[in-house]
Motif scaffolding. Structure first.
Motif, PDB file in Angstrom:
ATOM      1  N   GLU A  83       0.837  -1.208   0.000  1.00 24.97           N
ATOM      2  CA  GLU A  83       0.000   0.000   0.000  1.00 24.97           C
ATOM      3  C   GLU A  83       0.873   1.259   0.000  1.00 24.97           C
ATOM      4  O   GLU A  83       0.564   2.243  -0.676  1.00 24.97           O
ATOM      5  CB  GLU A  83      -0.927  -0.005   1.222  1.00 24.97           C
ATOM      6  CG  GLU A  83      -1.989  -1.103   1.151  1.00 24.97           C
ATOM      7  CD  GLU A  83      -2.692  -1.336   2.479  1.00 24.97           C
ATOM      8  OE1 GLU A  83      -3.739  -2.015   2.460  1.00 24.97           O
ATOM      9  OE2 GLU A  83      -2.198  -0.885   3.537  1.00 24.97           O
ATOM     10  N   GLU A 103       2.043   1.796  -3.383  1.00 26.19           N
ATOM     11  CA  GLU A 103       0.978   2.399  -4.205  1.00 26.19           C
ATOM     12  C   GLU A 103       0.924   3.910  -3.969  1.00 26.19           C
ATOM     13  O   GLU A 103       0.856   4.697  -4.901  1.00 26.19           O
ATOM     14  CB  GLU A 103      -0.374   1.770  -3.853  1.00 26.19           C
ATOM     15  CG  GLU A 103      -0.541   0.354  -4.363  1.00 26.19           C
ATOM     16  CD  GLU A 103      -1.905  -0.231  -3.997  1.00 26.19           C
ATOM     17  OE1 GLU A 103      -2.066  -0.660  -2.828  1.00 26.19           O
ATOM     18  OE2 GLU A 103      -2.797  -0.232  -4.869  1.00 26.19           O
ATOM     19  N   ILE A 106       4.117   1.302  -7.916  1.00 25.49           N
ATOM     20  CA  ILE A 106       3.547   0.124  -8.570  1.00 25.49           C
ATOM     21  C   ILE A 106       3.289   0.469 -10.036  1.00 25.49           C
ATOM     22  O   ILE A 106       2.221   0.933 -10.422  1.00 25.49           O
ATOM     23  CB  ILE A 106       2.238  -0.331  -7.874  1.00 25.49           C
ATOM     24  CG1 ILE A 106       2.439  -0.497  -6.361  1.00 25.49           C
ATOM     25  CG2 ILE A 106       1.728  -1.622  -8.520  1.00 25.49           C
ATOM     26  CD1 ILE A 106       3.375  -1.613  -5.941  1.00 25.49           C
ATOM     27  N   GLU A 122      -3.559  -7.241  -4.417  1.00 24.19           N
ATOM     28  CA  GLU A 122      -2.228  -6.747  -4.771  1.00 24.19           C
ATOM     29  C   GLU A 122      -1.729  -7.386  -6.070  1.00 24.19           C
ATOM     30  O   GLU A 122      -1.107  -6.728  -6.909  1.00 24.19           O
ATOM     31  CB  GLU A 122      -1.254  -6.987  -3.601  1.00 24.19           C
ATOM     32  CG  GLU A 122      -1.544  -6.038  -2.428  1.00 24.19           C
ATOM     33  CD  GLU A 122      -0.955  -6.479  -1.095  1.00 24.19           C
ATOM     34  OE1 GLU A 122      -0.998  -5.663  -0.156  1.00 24.19           O
ATOM     35  OE2 GLU A 122      -0.480  -7.625  -0.980  1.00 24.19           O
ATOM     36  N   CYS A 174      -3.491  -5.760  -8.895  1.00 29.39           N
ATOM     37  CA  CYS A 174      -2.921  -4.419  -9.047  1.00 29.39           C
ATOM     38  C   CYS A 174      -1.593  -4.485  -9.823  1.00 29.39           C
ATOM     39  O   CYS A 174      -1.347  -3.683 -10.733  1.00 29.39           O
ATOM     40  CB  CYS A 174      -2.743  -3.853  -7.646  1.00 29.39           C
ATOM     41  SG  CYS A 174      -2.119  -2.211  -7.565  1.00 29.39           S
TER      42      CYS A 174
END
Lengths: 441, 441
Positions: free
Chosen positions: A235, A238, A243, A259, A262
């Motif tokens: 996170e 991100e 990412i 994840e 993502c």
């Protein structure tokens, strides 16, 4: 100008195919043409024929995560969990020993081990990357060197800006070397600050470099971050804009379905290092799920202190077998996909997909031959792709070309490397083993 | 009479130790004395000195589960789950091809692959065991041949009594061969009746033989048995008196804590075949729990059709790494214990603990040397036990003795085997690959 005439050519893209009656013309650093013997000899009558009647020709394998210098610490810390391994053994050893000389000598051993086993490119993260680059050049391997950054001081650098500065200086020094590439390589979420990550993200964007970072290696890395900072490291990545398609998530043992989705969407790569993850008891990365989600999953050996081999054949085979065994689906990560993980997919992870990983016109001639002749561990070969994936071995690699230059012939390093390697091996026995033992006491 | 003078001797019992300045006197089939060079040359002045300055000497590795003949099916069925693998590929191929010639030729390839990689003994289960025994003799390996029994007819035998009769005849034929041993080898709970199991249990008792059987390989094997017969196969084995010190439970992927405790108490052995279990997606055997419970856990490669290597170095390393990774405890199955799993513990599983698996006076001279000299994949060697366990490789094996006879010298088979192997390899290329392909169509 040479025409390589193997028994088979392994095509890796867009599908994996075993080609018969296929030769490869290489000139200088590049593959110029792929065709039948007749086509190539007619078009290039002046080219030398290189007969490889007992060999399969394929792109060199690409190792997506190494700490090459750590070859000097192989076997110095076994049967320990990551935390103990790192804090009671590796960091004290590195603190005492890891200077430029250590890095050069260790990287010579690592590059030689890899080249002789058919790994032509390695993606490295370590202090003194200049020394690793020089070792790769001296041995003949292609390297993606890390502009390696850790928040705390080491004998290499005092603080993040200095790590970056030293990395950039090394990059400048070798900018004319066609086999030297760079990545930014922040060590891990628990050793690098937000400020430094943000700086490196910008740098990667500006210089068009991959971002090479350990992430979610252990459950405690994730849970500690959550309890201290209220967010999972992923996170945090991100939030910091990390990412993206440049990112190589090394390990990723503990990634949620969200994840993985993502990563797939962003085009990030997962570098699976199964031996290291198992040996340090970090767990089993969710590779079957990652592949199903569309993540670019590739393989790395990690360093010799946690593997203890730099053998991408064994590592890839293990990756494929583990994906099947842990998911309960024997069709996962099949042989042909593993061939791609080692080559085209790894090239893509490193941003080199237009240069290496394929035998096709215009690609750099990073090539290996695998002996498929009369040996009992080889035969029968009902399916060459299966043979390479599940029965392949470093010992079967006969010849290696990097950037068009033959660096291994008949299982021997060529040129100056043939003198260098024995020197470093003798020094390892005489000097490094003693130094490591002293620190160990 | 020879004095072997290696750089190191690996002691495997009662603890694993790396001995320096230690030589081994062998005479005829046996190790007579272990001592310093001075002691042995003084006591046996007439013995030949065999200088092994770059080698470690250790007991030959023992492969506790093979189907040697299946080397001819290596790569003929990949990326398939056990059920499909067996029913759509392996059984049809075997039905068409598995005659005595197939078994002999396949077993020659397997025995050669194993011997050249340092495996001196293999515990085999297959049709036509007489052919496997002859192949082992011709190549020079020690074999524990299975009196193999399956309830249904094959071209080898029509019904259980005939399987047993043929096995016993083969045993009689080779009764004077010191490198040929026997086990009873019922195939699996789902292919053998209670009556046959009971008969084999009696036979094993009368003839003092191990019992070698696949058990709890897949979850469906267990659940099918429960839904059809109301008992788990392990419970059935308990009822039939098969859980005893003679039993080798092959695979044991799905064993409860109670079953592990029961095996430990009875002195049964668990033969872990990790590559095969992963590749066929059978799962991960509970080896960490088994070791903690006190079960004798050993390693087998299984056949080349499901592995696809007969490399006990790679298999043992995988076993150790998997035990750590799946249990979350990096200290499980440490390097020294793996050395024992390969040697003394495997000998115990096969009832040969007083004959092989140790370098000690009175033991048979089944010995190997491992090159620990100047190669980049070897050095440094901070810890030789770790090197053997985690960086060991078949290619490092230099010399092999079985029953006192040197069968491999400088990585080459010796004697008649040096002629036989190339013949069988050529035949494999010319004949067997074509025959397998034809059935595959």
């Amino acid at each position: 100008m040479q025409i390589l005439a193997p028994r088979h050519v392994i095509q890796t893209h867009p599908t994996v195919e075993v080609l018969e009656n296929t030769c490869v013309l290489i000139d200088q650093d590049r593959i110029v043409q792929v065709g039948t013997r007749e086509e190539l000899t007619h078009a290039f009558p002046q080219a030398d024929m290189v007969e490889l009647p007992h060999q399969a020709l394929m792109p060199g394998l690409i190792n997506c995560h190494t700490h090459a210098a750590m070859n000097l610490l192989r076997g110095a810390a076994d049967d320990l969990a990551l935390h103990d391994w790192l804090q009671t053994r590796i960091w004290p050893l590195e603190g005492e020993l890891a200077d430029g000389e250590f890095v050069y000598d260790g990287a010579v051993l690592a590059a030689a081990e890899m080249l002789l086993g058919g790994t032509t490119t390695f993606n490295d993260m370590y202090f003194y990357p200049e020394q690793t680059v020089q070792a790769a050049l001296d041995v003949g391997a292609r390297v993606v060197a890390g502009i390696t950054v850790i928040e705390f001081p080491t004998r290499y650098a005092a603080e993040p800006r200095q790590y970056i500065e030293l990395g950039l200086q090394a990059r400048d020094k070798y900018r004319d070397e066609p086999t030297v590439h760079w990545a930014v390589a922040p060590h891990a979420p628990y050793t690098v600050s937000d400020e430094t990550f943000a700086h490196l993200a910008t740098l990667a964007e500006e210089l068009d470099l991959p971002i090479h970072c350990h992430l979610h290696e252990t459950a405690s890395e994730v849970s500690d971050a959550v309890s201290r900072h209220g967010e999972r490291p992923f996170e945090r990545f991100e939030r910091l804009g990390l990412i993206n398609e440049r990112l190589l998530v090394v390990h990723g043992v503990h990634l949620s379905d969200r994840e993985l989705a993502c990563m797939a969407k962003a085009g990030s790569s997962l570098v699976h290092c199964p031996s290291s993850n198992l040996k340090l008891a970090s767990g089993l990365a969710p590779t079957a799920k990652a592949l199903a989600a569309g993540v670019n999953v590739v393989v790395g050996t990690d360093g010799a202190a946690s593997n203890n081999k730099l053998d991408l054949w064994e590592e890839g085979r293990l990756a494929s077998l583990l994906a099947k065994g842990s998911s309960g689906d024997a069709t996962v990560w099949p042989a042909h996909r593993l061939i791609q993980s080692w080559t085209v997919d790894a090239a893509r992870a490193l941003g080199l997909e237009n240069h290496i990983g394929q035998i096709a016109p215009g690609f750099l001639a990073d090539l290996i031959t695998v002996n498929i002749d009369l040996h009992p561990h080889q035969l029968p070969i009902h399916n060459l792709v299966s043979k390479l994936a599940y029965s392949g071995a470093a010992r079967d690699v006969q010849d290696v070309w990097v950037n068009g230059r033959q660096v291994v012939r008949a299982q021997q390093l060529q040129g100056a490397a043939a003198q260098l390697l024995p020197e470093i091996l003798r020094k390892t026995q005489r000097v490094w083993q003693t130094r490591v033992e002293k620190v160990g006491r």
